[in-house]
Motif scaffolding. Structure first.
Motif, mmCIF file in Angstrom:
data_model
loop_
_atom_site.group_PDB
_atom_site.id
_atom_site.type_symbol
_atom_site.label_atom_id
_atom_site.label_comp_id
_atom_site.label_asym_id
_atom_site.label_seq_id
_atom_site.Cartn_x
_atom_site.Cartn_y
_atom_site.Cartn_z
ATOM 1 N N ARG A 181 0.835 -1.208 0.000
ATOM 2 C CA ARG A 181 0.000 0.000 0.000
ATOM 3 C C ARG A 181 0.865 1.252 0.000
ATOM 4 O O ARG A 181 0.580 2.236 -0.680
ATOM 5 N N GLN A 182 1.981 1.189 0.759
ATOM 6 C CA GLN A 182 2.885 2.346 0.782
ATOM 7 C C GLN A 182 3.546 2.532 -0.568
ATOM 8 O O GLN A 182 3.735 3.650 -1.040
ATOM 9 N N LEU A 183 3.896 1.428 -1.217
ATOM 10 C CA LEU A 183 4.532 1.513 -2.520
ATOM 11 C C LEU A 183 3.574 2.090 -3.550
ATOM 12 O O LEU A 183 3.944 2.896 -4.398
ATOM 13 N N ALA A 184 2.308 1.678 -3.462
ATOM 14 C CA ALA A 184 1.329 2.151 -4.434
ATOM 15 C C ALA A 184 0.925 3.593 -4.174
ATOM 16 O O ALA A 184 0.590 4.336 -5.089
ATOM 17 N N ALA A 185 0.957 4.006 -2.890
ATOM 18 C CA ALA A 185 0.536 5.367 -2.540
ATOM 19 C C ALA A 185 1.691 6.325 -2.720
ATOM 20 O O ALA A 185 2.248 6.874 -1.782
ATOM 21 N N ILE A 186 2.104 6.510 -3.957
ATOM 22 C CA ILE A 186 3.237 7.360 -4.270
ATOM 23 C C ILE A 186 2.891 8.814 -3.984
ATOM 24 O O ILE A 186 1.824 9.292 -4.340
ATOM 25 N N THR A 187 3.808 9.493 -3.332
ATOM 26 C CA THR A 187 3.577 10.890 -2.969
ATOM 27 C C THR A 187 3.927 11.794 -4.137
ATOM 28 O O THR A 187 5.006 11.706 -4.690
ATOM 29 N N GLN B 161 20.002 0.995 -4.126
ATOM 30 C CA GLN B 161 18.570 0.821 -4.322
ATOM 31 C C GLN B 161 17.984 2.152 -4.739
ATOM 32 O O GLN B 161 18.251 3.188 -4.115
ATOM 33 N N GLY B 162 17.186 2.141 -5.795
ATOM 34 C CA GLY B 162 16.683 3.393 -6.338
ATOM 35 C C GLY B 162 15.287 3.759 -5.874
ATOM 36 O O GLY B 162 14.594 2.973 -5.230
ATOM 37 N N ARG B 163 14.892 4.974 -6.197
ATOM 38 C CA ARG B 163 13.528 5.443 -6.033
ATOM 39 C C ARG B 163 12.929 5.629 -7.430
ATOM 40 O O ARG B 163 13.653 5.553 -8.431
ATOM 41 N N TYR C 102 25.011 9.983 -7.731
ATOM 42 C CA TYR C 102 23.548 10.057 -7.820
ATOM 43 C C TYR C 102 22.930 11.157 -6.960
ATOM 44 O O TYR C 102 21.704 11.292 -6.915
ATOM 45 N N GLN C 103 23.758 11.929 -6.274
ATOM 46 C CA GLN C 103 23.305 13.110 -5.523
ATOM 47 C C GLN C 103 22.155 12.800 -4.552
ATOM 48 O O GLN C 103 21.222 13.575 -4.393
ATOM 49 N N GLY C 104 22.236 11.623 -3.921
ATOM 50 C CA GLY C 104 21.258 11.271 -2.907
ATOM 51 C C GLY C 104 19.921 10.789 -3.429
ATOM 52 O O GLY C 104 18.981 10.611 -2.643
ATOM 53 N N THR C 105 19.810 10.542 -4.733
ATOM 54 C CA THR C 105 18.546 10.050 -5.287
ATOM 55 C C THR C 105 18.455 8.527 -5.237
ATOM 56 O O THR C 105 17.439 7.949 -5.649
ATOM 57 N N VAL C 106 19.518 7.847 -4.782
ATOM 58 C CA VAL C 106 19.508 6.406 -4.524
ATOM 59 C C VAL C 106 20.095 6.176 -3.140
ATOM 60 O O VAL C 106 20.728 7.069 -2.562
ATOM 61 N N ASP C 107 19.911 4.980 -2.604
ATOM 62 C CA ASP C 107 20.439 4.628 -1.289
ATOM 63 C C ASP C 107 21.417 3.468 -1.398
ATOM 64 O O ASP C 107 21.195 2.546 -2.203
ATOM 65 N N PRO C 108 22.497 3.477 -0.612
ATOM 66 C CA PRO C 108 23.421 2.341 -0.615
ATOM 67 C C PRO C 108 22.689 1.044 -0.285
ATOM 68 O O PRO C 108 21.776 1.025 0.558
ATOM 69 N N LEU D 147 6.626 16.704 -10.374
ATOM 70 C CA LEU D 147 7.478 15.535 -10.153
ATOM 71 C C LEU D 147 6.784 14.597 -9.182
ATOM 72 O O LEU D 147 6.382 14.997 -8.090
ATOM 73 N N VAL D 148 6.637 13.339 -9.577
ATOM 74 C CA VAL D 148 6.075 12.314 -8.715
ATOM 75 C C VAL D 148 7.225 11.466 -8.201
ATOM 76 O O VAL D 148 8.015 10.926 -8.966
ATOM 77 N N ASP D 149 7.334 11.376 -6.890
ATOM 78 C CA ASP D 149 8.453 10.690 -6.226
ATOM 79 C C ASP D 149 7.890 9.535 -5.418
ATOM 80 O O ASP D 149 7.048 9.728 -4.547
ATOM 81 N N GLY D 150 8.342 8.323 -5.702
ATOM 82 C CA GLY D 150 7.803 7.166 -4.992
ATOM 83 C C GLY D 150 8.860 6.180 -4.572
ATOM 84 O O GLY D 150 9.972 6.145 -5.111
ATOM 85 N N ALA D 151 8.526 5.362 -3.581
ATOM 86 C CA ALA D 151 9.418 4.300 -3.134
ATOM 87 C C ALA D 151 9.685 3.347 -4.287
ATOM 88 O O ALA D 151 8.830 3.105 -5.136
ATOM 89 N N GLY D 152 10.886 2.798 -4.318
ATOM 90 C CA GLY D 152 11.240 1.892 -5.398
ATOM 91 C C GLY D 152 12.002 0.682 -4.920
ATOM 92 O O GLY D 152 12.576 0.686 -3.826
ATOM 93 N N THR D 153 12.011 -0.348 -5.744
ATOM 94 C CA THR D 153 12.770 -1.561 -5.435
ATOM 95 C C THR D 153 13.764 -1.898 -6.545
ATOM 96 O O THR D 153 14.267 -3.018 -6.614
ATOM 97 N N GLU D 154 14.038 -0.934 -7.404
ATOM 98 C CA GLU D 154 15.092 -1.117 -8.406
ATOM 99 C C GLU D 154 16.435 -1.237 -7.700
ATOM 100 O O GLU D 154 16.721 -0.517 -6.743
#
Length: 526
Positions: A9-15, A491-493, A315-321, A272-279
């Protein structure tokens, strides 16, 4: 206990982060009266035939083909699409049955019946493309067509995630009259049953989609047509968005462009739509290479690579280690590489090599693709080279190819070390482990791991409550960690940029972060 439904639900509810100053009421016009929604991406398909693809080609497939199950907007688990209903018919998760919707048709009017479904799945296995989607069907024994509407899948072992496999675009249903049973179709034409038909296609440039009048499924098109334009890099894609030549961008947005769009300077007319990702992004080591095949070399590289530097400098903080193959947010995620190696340390890496009696500077060639994962891929590999060379322990050469020839190269075992990205087939920890192990896998390089393939994965597949199998995935990741044949990096967003006239970006990503083009709409007034 991990709450799987809450996560999805959190993944689908993209902010949605709106960068438009003000707006009023919105009314929707008739899709039939509008021009096509133009979507830009840097991820072009490698093929138009589902039997060949286990990659980003699925983005297009989801919109022009149909699967028995899929993900309606907001769904947290696969729901019937071409099927009217599906489910296991036994208590052991070995017999799965689907009943098709009545009077289903392909885009050319040919009937879509149970025999077409059986034909489509059987040809994937018969053609057996190396590194292709047949690897997803390891638990399938046989497919049975009963009459015109009923399809039964007989599994050779319990597999609670089989419905998630059927929901992947790899399992797209094709018209038997237009797709040979034992060979791929390569003429650039498509006969499917998805929400759209493919009116025209120019490789690496453009795909024109128009509504499929014969479509029957859950998707409710909010537009009459979509044109997908393929760009070589983020700069050109974002430039086209700002110039009004495209309406939406997805896949391949560079971090610099994301940061700029988030800032004050580029607010006008862009949202801009920013959402959790699993890439995820990771390195693959070829065990047949004389250097990459040495465990000590792989462990030393794992000890040196600085993921934080990659995430922040490139990546200027747009991905996480990322410190395990299973990304954060899924049951079974660990931080194994951080726990094992701690902070980057050339001194510790030197000891690893010396203990293995490797005293020379290790020559190594790292390969990456120029046009698949975004504009930062080249700077990312330049940073990895810098880190390894600076240790004094490695002498790294960088090589690159466009995706089509790059993919052929790694499937043929040509590269000592190469980079890959992974967009999940379905949102489950299984899909970040199983595709990379076994004799037939997505990398085209056999990776025998009997404990994982013969014990841990079968155990997990027997359980429908996916949060209850975290222990199996944790152990599997420990095995991958010890082998170090796969080195997770980040891991990306998910980011979708669109002009102010477009709505639907917050609804357009399914739980596997594949774009559902039918959700885009053009606002007719503000």
């Amino acid at each position: 206990m991990f709450n799987w439904n809450r996560y999805l639900r959190q993944l689908a509810a993209i902010t949605s982060i709106s960068l438009v100053a003000a707006c009023g009421a919105v009314s929707k016009g008739s899709p039939a009266d509008e021009g096509p929604i133009v979507v830009g991406t840097t991820s072009a398909p490698s093929t138009l035939d589902p039997a060949a693809s286990w990659d980003g080609s699925w983005e297009l497939f989801r919109n022009i083909y149909q699967t028995l199950l899929s993900y309606p907007t907001g769904a947290v688990s696969p729901q019937p699409d071409a099927a009217g209903k599906c489910g296991f018919t036994d208590g052991t998760n070995t017999v799965y049955r689907c009943e098709l919707r009545p009077d289903m048709k392909f885009s050319d009017g040919d009937p879509l019946d149970a025999s077409a479904v059986k034909y489509s799945i059987d040809r994937i296995r018969k053609i057996g493309v190396r590194g292709g989607p047949a690897g997803l069907l390891g638990s399938l024994d046989r497919v049975q067509a009963l009459g015109e509407r009923d399809v039964v899948f007989h599994l050779n072992k319990p597999d609670a995630i089989f419905p998630l496999v059927l929901a992947t675009p790899a399992m797209s249903i094709v018209d038997p009259d237009h797709y040979p049973a034992d060979a791929l179709r390569k003429d650039g034409k498509v006969f499917g049953s998805g929400p759209y038909t493919l009116r025209s296609y120019t490789e690496d440039r453009q795909a024109e989609l128009v509504g499929n009048e014969h479509y029957e499924g859950f998707a409710k098109r909010k537009n009459s047509a979509v044109t997908i334009r393929y760009f070589p890099d983020s700069a050109q894609m974002v430039g086209a968005l700002k110039a009004g030549k495209i309406d939406v961008t997805y896949r391949g947005l560079a971090s610099s462009d994301i940061v700029a769009l988030q800032g004050q300077g580029d607010r006008k007319g862009i949202q801009l739509v920013d959402g959790a990702g699993t890439e995820i992004s990771y390195l693959v080591f070829n065990p047949e290479d004389p250097w990459a095949g040495k465990p000590a070399v792989r462990h030393a590289i794992a000890q040196i690579v600085d993921r934080s530097a990659i995430a922040h400098k490139v990546y200027q903080g747009t991905v996480d280690p990322l410190y395990s193959m299973v990304p954060a947010g899924l049951a079974g995620h660990t931080t194994g590489y951080f726990d094992e190696y701690g902070s980057p340390s050339p001194a510790k890496a030197r000891k690893i090599l010396r203990d293995a009696r490797i005293d020379q500077r290790v020559p190594l060639t790292l390969w990456y693709t120029t046009d698949r994962y975004g504009s930062e891929t080249a700077p990312e590999f330049a940073e990895i080279k810098r880190q390894l060379d600076a240790s004094g322990l490695f002498s790294v050469t960088l090589r690159s190819r466009p995706w089509k020839t790059y993919e052929e190269g790694y499937r043929n075992g040509e590269y000592p070390v190469f980079g890959r990205g992974w967009f999940p087939d379905f949102p489950d920890a299984e899909n970040f482990i199983a595709p990379f192990v076994g004799e037939r896998n997505a990398l085209g390089t056999p990776y025998p791991t009997p404990r994982i393939t013969d014990v841990l994965l079968p155990e997990s597949r027997g359980v429908r409550d996916r949060g209850a199998v975290a222990k199996q995935f944790e152990e599997a990741q420990k095995i991958l960690l010890d082998d170090a044949r796969l080195l997770p990096l980040w891991q990306g967003r998910q980011y979708v940029a669109a002009n102010e006239e477009i709505s639907g970006g917050e609804r357009a990503l399914d739980p596997s972060t594949i774009m559902m083009m039918w959700e885009f709409d053009r606002k007719t007034s503000w």
